[in-house]
Design a protein around this motif. Structure first.
Motif, PDB file in Angstrom:
ATOM      1  N   GLU A 158       0.820  -1.212   0.000  1.00 60.18           N
ATOM      2  CA  GLU A 158       0.000   0.000   0.000  1.00 60.18           C
ATOM      3  C   GLU A 158       0.858   1.269   0.000  1.00 60.18           C
ATOM      4  O   GLU A 158       0.567   2.236  -0.698  1.00 60.18           O
ATOM      5  CB  GLU A 158      -0.932   0.004   1.212  1.00 60.18           C
ATOM      6  N   ASP A 159       1.949   1.260   0.753  1.00 60.61           N
ATOM      7  CA  ASP A 159       2.810   2.442   0.823  1.00 60.61           C
ATOM      8  C   ASP A 159       3.566   2.704  -0.476  1.00 60.61           C
ATOM      9  O   ASP A 159       4.025   3.826  -0.703  1.00 60.61           O
ATOM     10  CB  ASP A 159       3.819   2.300   1.966  1.00 60.61           C
ATOM     11  N   ASP A 160       3.727   1.696  -1.308  1.00 62.78           N
ATOM     12  CA  ASP A 160       4.509   1.843  -2.538  1.00 62.78           C
ATOM     13  C   ASP A 160       3.655   2.023  -3.785  1.00 62.78           C
ATOM     14  O   ASP A 160       4.186   2.131  -4.888  1.00 62.78           O
ATOM     15  CB  ASP A 160       5.432   0.631  -2.718  1.00 62.78           C
ATOM     16  N   GLN A 161       2.340   2.061  -3.630  1.00 62.16           N
ATOM     17  CA  GLN A 161       1.466   2.242  -4.785  1.00 62.16           C
ATOM     18  C   GLN A 161       1.504   3.684  -5.260  1.00 62.16           C
ATOM     19  O   GLN A 161       1.694   4.610  -4.473  1.00 62.16           O
ATOM     20  CB  GLN A 161       0.031   1.851  -4.434  1.00 62.16           C
ATOM     21  N   SER A 162       1.308   3.870  -6.524  1.00 66.73           N
ATOM     22  CA  SER A 162       1.255   5.215  -7.101  1.00 66.73           C
ATOM     23  C   SER A 162       0.006   5.936  -6.620  1.00 66.73           C
ATOM     24  O   SER A 162      -1.007   5.319  -6.316  1.00 66.73           O
ATOM     25  CB  SER A 162       1.220   5.132  -8.632  1.00 66.73           C
ATOM     26  N   ALA A 163       0.107   7.249  -6.578  1.00 65.89           N
ATOM     27  CA  ALA A 163      -1.047   8.059  -6.186  1.00 65.89           C
ATOM     28  C   ALA A 163      -2.103   8.004  -7.287  1.00 65.89           C
ATOM     29  O   ALA A 163      -1.780   8.004  -8.474  1.00 65.89           O
ATOM     30  CB  ALA A 163      -0.615   9.497  -5.953  1.00 65.89           C
ATOM     31  N   ASP A 164      -3.356   7.941  -6.890  1.00 68.70           N
ATOM     32  CA  ASP A 164      -4.434   7.981  -7.870  1.00 68.70           C
ATOM     33  C   ASP A 164      -5.194   9.302  -7.713  1.00 68.70           C
ATOM     34  O   ASP A 164      -4.823  10.160  -6.912  1.00 68.70           O
ATOM     35  CB  ASP A 164      -5.361   6.763  -7.729  1.00 68.70           C
ATOM     36  N   LYS A 165      -6.251   9.476  -8.479  1.00 67.55           N
ATOM     37  CA  LYS A 165      -7.005  10.734  -8.450  1.00 67.55           C
ATOM     38  C   LYS A 165      -7.583  11.024  -7.068  1.00 67.55           C
ATOM     39  O   LYS A 165      -7.609  12.181  -6.632  1.00 67.55           O
ATOM     40  CB  LYS A 165      -8.123  10.686  -9.487  1.00 67.55           C
ATOM     41  N   ALA A 166      -8.022   9.984  -6.382  1.00 71.70           N
ATOM     42  CA  ALA A 166      -8.592  10.184  -5.049  1.00 71.70           C
ATOM     43  C   ALA A 166      -7.521  10.683  -4.080  1.00 71.70           C
ATOM     44  O   ALA A 166      -7.788  11.556  -3.232  1.00 71.70           O
ATOM     45  CB  ALA A 166      -9.211   8.888  -4.540  1.00 71.70           C
ATOM     46  N   ASP A 167      -6.301  10.141  -4.188  1.00 76.09           N
ATOM     47  CA  ASP A 167      -5.201  10.594  -3.334  1.00 76.09           C
ATOM     48  C   ASP A 167      -4.893  12.065  -3.590  1.00 76.09           C
ATOM     49  O   ASP A 167      -4.682  12.844  -2.652  1.00 76.09           O
ATOM     50  CB  ASP A 167      -3.936   9.758  -3.591  1.00 76.09           C
ATOM     51  N   ILE A 168      -4.865  12.450  -4.836  1.00 81.92           N
ATOM     52  CA  ILE A 168      -4.562  13.840  -5.200  1.00 81.92           C
ATOM     53  C   ILE A 168      -5.673  14.767  -4.704  1.00 81.92           C
ATOM     54  O   ILE A 168      -5.403  15.846  -4.172  1.00 81.92           O
ATOM     55  CB  ILE A 168      -4.341  13.963  -6.719  1.00 81.92           C
ATOM     56  N   LYS A 169      -6.907  14.343  -4.840  1.00 78.35           N
ATOM     57  CA  LYS A 169      -8.049  15.141  -4.363  1.00 78.35           C
ATOM     58  C   LYS A 169      -7.947  15.338  -2.849  1.00 78.35           C
ATOM     59  O   LYS A 169      -8.160  16.441  -2.338  1.00 78.35           O
ATOM     60  CB  LYS A 169      -9.354  14.436  -4.730  1.00 78.35           C
TER      61      LYS A 169
END
Length: 187
Positions: A158-169
């Motif tokens: 989980e810590d190494d996954q790329s950011a998605d749109k929800a993370d950026i929001k």
């Protein structure tokens, strides 16, 4: 000259039977050779595939060198493939026969070397697959799985996954809250 281009050297029924038998034989051989042959092709595998097509050519077309014979053989081959793909999708028993279960090659950031050796993959090839799917090293994965079609599926921790749109929001919202607090304290 034109007659030889369209005159089949063997009966079309024989050509159809030859094509189907060779097709089924190759499918079984590839299945026995392993899933890797289908999608994870290295230089050695490519050479084998090219030579394999040349080796079975005469078994498919026999002494026929006509254009119409070649087109007929290609049509039978494409039709056989379409029928088999649909049958495998429709009947679970056939699916089990032609497709195997997913195989976990790494779990918890560590390779399962017995599984990796069993399918004949090289660690550098797995490292490339991990990088292509967003990781830097096997230690960043929760699992690496060889799927039935030959695709390597990499699940990052989980810590190494790329950011998605929800993370950026969520980050933008946090920044706005911080800006408001700063504005409030500046007044």
């Amino acid at each position: 000259m034109w007659e030889a281009m369209f005159e089949s050297g063997i009966p079309y029924a024989e050509k159809a039977v030859r094509t189907v038998l060779v097709y089924l034989s190759i499918v079984v051989l590839l299945r026995l050779a392993g899933k890797r042959e289908l999608a994870q092709v290295n230089t050695f595998d490519l050479v084998v595939m090219l030579l394999l097509s040349n080796v079975v050519q005469n078994a498919v077309i026999g002494p026929d060198t006509s254009v119409s014979g070649a087109v007929f053989g290609a049509a039978v081959l494409a039709g056989s493939n379409a029928l088999l793909v649909r049958a495998v999708a429709r009947y679970p028993r056939l699916n089990k026969l032609f497709e195997s279960a997913p195989l976990t090659l790494a779990r918890g950031g560590r390779y399962d070397m017995s599984a990796v050796r069993r399918v004949g993959l090289r660690l550098p090839d797995l490292a490339v697959a991990i990088r292509k799917q967003g990781g830097d090293h096997v230690s960043e994965t929760s699992s690496v799985t060889l799927e039935p079609g030959g695709t390597l599926l990499v699940r990052l921790t989980e810590d190494d996954q790329s950011a998605d749109k929800a993370d950026i929001k969520e980050l933008r919202a946090a920044l706005k809250r911080l800006e408001r607090r700063l504005d409030d304290t500046a007044r």
